[in-house]
Motif scaffolding. Structure first.
Motif, PDB file in Angstrom:
ATOM      1  N   ARG A 167      64.833 -45.753 -49.534  1.00 22.38           N
ATOM      2  CA  ARG A 167      65.265 -45.070 -50.759  1.00 22.38           C
ATOM      3  C   ARG A 167      66.531 -45.714 -51.317  1.00 22.38           C
ATOM      4  NH1 ARG A 167      62.044 -43.784 -53.457  1.00 22.38           N
ATOM      5  NH2 ARG A 167      63.574 -42.650 -54.680  1.00 22.38           N
ATOM      6  N   MET A 207      69.394 -52.366 -62.511  1.00 15.81           N
ATOM      7  CA  MET A 207      68.602 -52.559 -63.714  1.00 15.81           C
ATOM      8  C   MET A 207      69.212 -51.781 -64.885  1.00 15.81           C
ATOM      9  SD  MET A 207      65.857 -51.071 -65.571  1.00 15.81           S
ATOM     10  CE  MET A 207      64.904 -49.972 -64.514  1.00 15.81           C
ATOM     11  N   GLN A 208      69.599 -50.552 -64.629  1.00 12.83           N
ATOM     12  CA  GLN A 208      70.114 -49.717 -65.717  1.00 12.83           C
ATOM     13  C   GLN A 208      71.471 -50.199 -66.214  1.00 12.83           C
ATOM     14  OE1 GLN A 208      68.236 -47.977 -67.230  1.00 12.83           O
ATOM     15  NE2 GLN A 208      66.709 -47.055 -65.882  1.00 12.83           N
ATOM     16  N   GLU A 229      67.346 -49.689 -59.091  1.00 14.50           N
ATOM     17  CA  GLU A 229      67.378 -48.884 -60.315  1.00 14.50           C
ATOM     18  C   GLU A 229      68.754 -48.980 -60.994  1.00 14.50           C
ATOM     19  OE1 GLU A 229      65.175 -47.064 -61.882  1.00 14.50           O
ATOM     20  OE2 GLU A 229      66.348 -45.656 -63.095  1.00 14.50           O
ATOM     21  N   LEU A 287      71.702 -43.442 -66.986  1.00 11.50           N
ATOM     22  CA  LEU A 287      70.584 -43.485 -66.045  1.00 11.50           C
ATOM     23  C   LEU A 287      71.017 -44.030 -64.693  1.00 11.50           C
ATOM     24  CD1 LEU A 287      67.706 -44.625 -68.447  1.00 11.50           C
ATOM     25  CD2 LEU A 287      68.360 -42.317 -67.740  1.00 11.50           C
ATOM     26  N   ALA A 288      71.949 -44.991 -64.723  1.00 12.95           N
ATOM     27  CA  ALA A 288      72.486 -45.508 -63.463  1.00 12.95           C
ATOM     28  C   ALA A 288      73.197 -44.376 -62.727  1.00 12.95           C
ATOM     29  CB  ALA A 288      73.450 -46.662 -63.729  1.00 12.95           C
ATOM     30  N   LYS A 307      65.716 -48.814 -53.270  1.00 13.91           N
ATOM     31  CA  LYS A 307      65.158 -48.530 -54.590  1.00 13.91           C
ATOM     32  C   LYS A 307      66.221 -48.019 -55.552  1.00 13.91           C
ATOM     33  CE  LYS A 307      60.510 -48.041 -52.940  1.00 13.91           C
ATOM     34  NZ  LYS A 307      59.354 -47.208 -52.630  1.00 13.91           N
ATOM     35  N   THR A 308      67.158 -47.275 -54.999  1.00 10.88           N
ATOM     36  CA  THR A 308      68.252 -46.784 -55.848  1.00 10.88           C
ATOM     37  C   THR A 308      69.101 -47.945 -56.341  1.00 10.88           C
ATOM     38  OG1 THR A 308      68.289 -44.721 -54.592  1.00 10.88           O
ATOM     39  CG2 THR A 308      70.236 -45.227 -55.921  1.00 10.88           C
ATOM     40  N   ALA A 316      70.715 -41.941 -61.218  1.00 12.09           N
ATOM     41  CA  ALA A 316      70.062 -42.443 -60.008  1.00 12.09           C
ATOM     42  C   ALA A 316      71.000 -42.282 -58.810  1.00 12.09           C
ATOM     43  CB  ALA A 316      69.676 -43.910 -60.200  1.00 12.09           C
TER      44      ALA A 316
END
Length: 922
Positions: free
Chosen positions: A647, A657-658, A654, A666-667, A650-651, A670
């Motif tokens: 997890r 990317m954000q 994310e 969004l960052a 993936k965080t 997350a």
RNA sequence: AGGCGCGUAGCUCAGUUGGUUAGAGCGCCACGUUGACAUCGUGGAGGUCGUUGGUUCGAUUCCAAUCGCGCCUACCA
């Protein structure tokens, strides 16, 4: 560690240490990354908009620094010519002094004094915000170096014919006695009147009716215009009007500026006092009669009775006199746009003066192309429309100001009125072969502050010298700013950057929204709804807040209202939230270009988040201090370890990317969700049965390693947003991950990489099973009102091989997290006791009712669930029954729907089974 | 007049290229404090996604119109 998060205690500790350690300076040989701070007014204070903007810039800066980029966040301030001069003049006025009495030099000395005295407020506030700007490179637009840049730019532009001096109609502020650029004039609708006057023809044969919102200007009329194709007036064109109240005759001209539909179709033309009339006057070679003084009183060009009257007094007199002469046709109420100076608030006057202008057209062209070609990108990109709109209609820029505080224009005049431009008087003499005896005097005016701001991206880096910094950091990476400043600043920087550096000043322009108050109102001193970011950080009591909001008001009569509103909204003042909570709030609200209503509940939530993180760290430390921790690189053994690492990876992906696309909201989300909903809610809870149970030492050691590794990584992930708390915790936690913290800072650690925590789909699937199991029990507990602490016995019915295998592996987590007494798998065919039911795939989780559960309540609960599933089922069934859906939808969508259908059908079957069982009990 | 944006749970807001049982935080209701955290935990209620049409098998998402709100630019005397 304290039991609760105490921001004041930890935030004070770190900033000075970071600064002293030189962590804010660009270092290393990574790719250059540079942000120029939009320079605030040197004598101003940081408001919420700044704090928001600075949070974004600091987050980006810290992020890139951790990624190994050679990162520079360039700080500085501008001199805010008009605003600052006004403040000092007001101070003088309280001592009964005026600028003119003092003289230029003494006045400027006072301004510098004021700058020294108040000029570091912004710096202190930036420090409190945790802003990692490179203070060693701080600049001020009036610095020696930046002043040189201004002179250089002026001279070069002038040499190329891109700066000229001319007598033009400009926006004149009759209070400040200076010209203003178009952008410094704000127009707003106000109530006024439309006066209709009769203008008699010179031959006395008739009259025309003209309408005006400004009767006093009729004294400067030099024509009356009609539309060339207006049949009503065709025979009047070429005739003359006897202009009332004056002894002048003025012509009737034809010009298609006139809208024949509007009013009478006759327009009075006052070329010296109206921008449109000026154009008409130019086309028809009309004389310009300036009837105003610099105070907007009538001058000697007006007929004797009106001389010396202010414009409004003159207006009344003119109307009265025309009325007396029988020439007033009527007066209508009329709404009109009134232009006011943005600083003085006074109605500006189109006024004919000598000013310096930048020829904007040739500079705008490549600046437009830079955006069109994508060399500069706006984020969100639709701001490019606003930019194009303005750039395509750009007007020449009036850059001279009749002020003292600013960069003096590098132009000198001889006694014959010839003007010479050069870097210094000496250079002027040399360039133009002027003898030493020739008297020269420098232009009295200064340049618009924005002229120096336009050079900011390269003047701060040393231009016009070819410095290594310029080489390294220009073009800068991104400009972070508000939309209100696109014309004032962004567009002008682009023009000047391309002109002098041959390249764009920044590659991206991130436009953020405006901070508004809770009601969505713009924050402003006069509305009394401003918040000082420091008051949110430190907290403040009600009386201080009221005092702050009501002192120094431009309109003191608003004070009682402001006080009342403030007492109502903040009856208990503002509690202390800390810098990190404020920053996290700003980041969380920084969605795409949208305005932000600042809500105290929101910041409270994020302070709680900080507390959550703090306590998670406490838990970790309590469990690892003095205990054995597996060495880095040891394979995680337990399911929770594998799951949380997966997890985390993936965080990180994310978040990275954000941030890359400027979606800090969004960052932030997350990170918030990972921290709270995964790490704290599940992983820490799952670690308890391992660490507190009688398991084997290796597994415990591995769990401790995961606890610390994940926390340490998470801290680095969070650091750009919440620098203080992450540093504080990191210093305590990092040593347990094999890192040394001697003199080290989290802000110079590498930003986490998603690839260090590869996805583990098996672990995610298995843990999902565990979670759903636990949630099923909790749901029964919650809805059946069973005490959370009461251990429950559980039977599993229809458990398949997979369920049984998972149960075998993970039973201890279920026992602990669901607070179970026993878990028993029912052999096939054996009847379970009456139970409340939760479904997990095909398996039923049964909690025997015996004394705990009310049959009616369980029936109601099941029916509610059945209802919910049934609605979904009908929807899906409808879709699947639709031939067209089957024919057109992609196979995978159909498969997904079919799967959904099967799942829900099964669920309903199971529920019905349970309901039947309950019925059997009655 | 032109341009841009917004309208999703009581409030503040997410919702990626059309396919989720439409989400989060706060607030609300119920229960809970020997436990990292009451700045907390567990469960729950709450939405015809402004309105109307259209495109599509399918629209919160795309298109058009419309209503409401906001901002920016330019303005007619």
């Amino acid at each position: 560690m304290d039991k609760t998060y105490q921001p004041a205690a930890i935030e004070r500790r770190w900033y000075d240490r970071w600064e002293q350690a030189g962590h804010f300076s660009a270092a290393g040989d990574g790719a250059p990354y540079c942000i120029m701070i939009p320079p605030p007014n040197v004598t101003g204070t940081l408001h919420m908009g700044h704090a928001f903007q600075d949070t974004i810039m600091d987050a980006l800066t810290r992020y890139h620094r951790m990624r190994g980029d050679r990162t520079l966040w360039q700080p500085g301030t501008d001199h805010a010519g008009i605003a600052t001069q006004m403040v000092v003049e007001r101070q003088l006025a309280t001592q009964g002094l005026s600028r003119l009495e003092l003289g230029r030099e003494a006045f400027l000395a006072r301004v510098w004094e004021w700058k020294e005295q108040s000029g570091n407020t912004i710096q202190q506030q930036l420090r409190r915000m945790g802003s990692s700007v490179d203070w060693s490179r701080e600049r001020f637009t009036m610095d020696e170096g930046l002043s040189q840049a201004v002179i250089e730019a002026f001279v070069r532009l002038h040499d190329e014919g891109l700066i000229y001096r001319g007598k033009r109609l400009v926006n004149w502020d009759p209070v400040l006695h200076t010209a203003l650029s178009d952008l410094e004039v704000l127009s707003a609708e106000e109530d006024g009147h439309m006066w209709h006057f009769r203008y008699p023809l010179a031959d006395g044969s008739a009259h025309v009716v003209v309408a005006t919102t400004r009767p006093e200007t009729m004294l400067g009329d030099t024509a009356v215009a009609v539309h060339p194709e207006d049949p009503r007036y065709a025979d009047l064109v070429g005739k003359s009007i006897r202009l009332p109240l004056t002894d002048r005759e003025i012509p009737i001209i034809a010009d298609d500026y006139v809208d024949p539909e509007f009013g009478t179709g006759c327009v009075k033309i006052t070329p010296a006092h109206d921008f449109n009339d000026y154009e008409v006057g130019t086309r028809h070679a009309l004389p310009l009669i300036n009837i105003f003084t610099i105070d907007a009183a009538l001058n000697e060009n007006a007929p004797a009775p009106y001389r010396g009257l202010g414009r409004y007094a003159a207006r009344e007199r003119v109307v009265a006199d025309l009325d007396a002469a029988g020439l007033l046709e009527r007066i209508d109420p009329h709404k009109l746009m009134v232009p006011r100076g943005d600083r003085s608030g006074e109605v500006v006057e189109p006024y004919l003066t000598d000013q310096w202008f930048v020829r904007a057209g040739p500079l705008a062209k490549p600046a437009i192309e830079a955006v069109e070609s994508g060399r500069i990108r706006f984020i969100p990109e639709n701001w490019d429309k606003t930019y194009y709109e303005w750039m395509h209609n750009i007007q020449d820029w009036c850059i001279s100001r009749q002020l003292w505080w600013g960069h003096r224009i590098p132009a000198w005049y001889d006694d014959d009125g010839n003007v010479f431009v050069g870097r210094t008087e000496a250079e002027v003499r040399a360039r133009h072969g002027l003898a030493a005896e020739t008297a020269l005097r420098q232009d009295e005016d200064v340049l618009d502050t924005w002229f120096s701001s336009a050079l900011w991206p390269f003047s701060t880096l040393g231009w016009p010298a070819a410095t290594p910094e310029l080489q390294t950091f220009y073009p800068t990476s991104v400009l972070v700013t508000g939309f209100d400043i696109i014309f004032f600043w962004v567009a002008r920087m682009i023009m000047m950057g391309i002109k002098f550096m041959g390249d764009v000043p920044f590659r991206e322009v991130y436009i953020h929204g405006l901070i508004r108050d809770q009601e969505g109102q713009k924050m402003s001193k006069s509305k009394g709804n401003v918040l000082d970011p420091l008051d949110l950080i430190d907290g403040t009591d009600l009386e201080s807040l009221v005092a702050k909001r009501t002192t120094g008001l431009m309109q003191p009569h608003l004070a009682p209202k402001i006080e009342e509103a403030t007492r109502k909204q903040f009856p208990d003042g503002i509690p202390e939230f800390g810098t990190d909570a404020l920053r996290f709030t700003f980041a969380a609200l920084a969605s795409n270009g949208r305005d932000i209503r600042f809500d105290l509940n929101r910041i409270e939530g994020y302070r709680n988040f900080c507390n959550k993180l703090w306590n998670a760290a406490r838990y970790v430390l309590l469990n690892v201090e003095g205990a054995e921790i597996a060495a880095a690189g040891t394979e995680p053994s337990s399911l929770p370890d594998r799951w949380i690492r997966s997890r985390l990876g993936k965080t990180i992906a994310e978040v990275t990317m954000q941030i890359g696309q400027y979606r800090l909201d969004l960052a932030t989300r997350a990170l918030y969700e990972f921290t709270w909903n995964e790490y704290c809610d599940w992983y820490l809870e799952l670690s308890k049965p391992i660490l507190q149970g009688a398991g084997d030492a290796a597994e415990k050691a591995a769990t401790r390693a995961t606890l610390t590794t994940v926390l340490e990584t998470l801290l680095r992930c969070l650091h750009p947003l919440v620098p203080f708390i992450t540093e504080e915790i990191w210093q305590r936690v990092a040593p347990f991950t094999g890192r040394t913290t001697d003199g080290a800072s989290i802000m110079r650690q590498p930003y986490p990489e998603a690839t260090d925590f590869p996805g583990d789909e098996d672990a995610e699937r298995e843990l999902d099973w565990v979670q759903r199991f636990v949630l099923g029990i909790r749901q029964i507990r919650g809805e059946m009102d069973i005490a959370p602490g009461k251990p429950l016995p559980v039977f599993l019915q229809d458990a398949n091989a997979n369920d049984q295998a998972l149960l075998g592996k993970h039973e201890r987590y279920l026992m602990e997290l669901a607070r179970l007494e026993t878990i028993a798998v029912l052999p096939a065919g054996e009847d379970p006791p009456p139970s409340a039911t939760a479904l997990l795939g095909t398996m039923k989780i049964l909690v025997p009712m015996a004394g705990l559960i009310d049959v009616a309540a369980e029936r109601a609960r099941l029916n509610k669930n059945r209802e919910r599933v049934s609605t979904g089922l009908q929807r899906v069934a409808g879709k699947l029954a639709n031939e067209k859906f089957r024919a057109n939808a992609p196979a995978e969508v159909i498969a997904k729907e079919e799967q959904k259908f099967a799942g829900m059908e099964q669920e309903i079957g199971q529920i019905d089974e349970q309901l039947a069982r309950l019925d059997a009990l009655d």
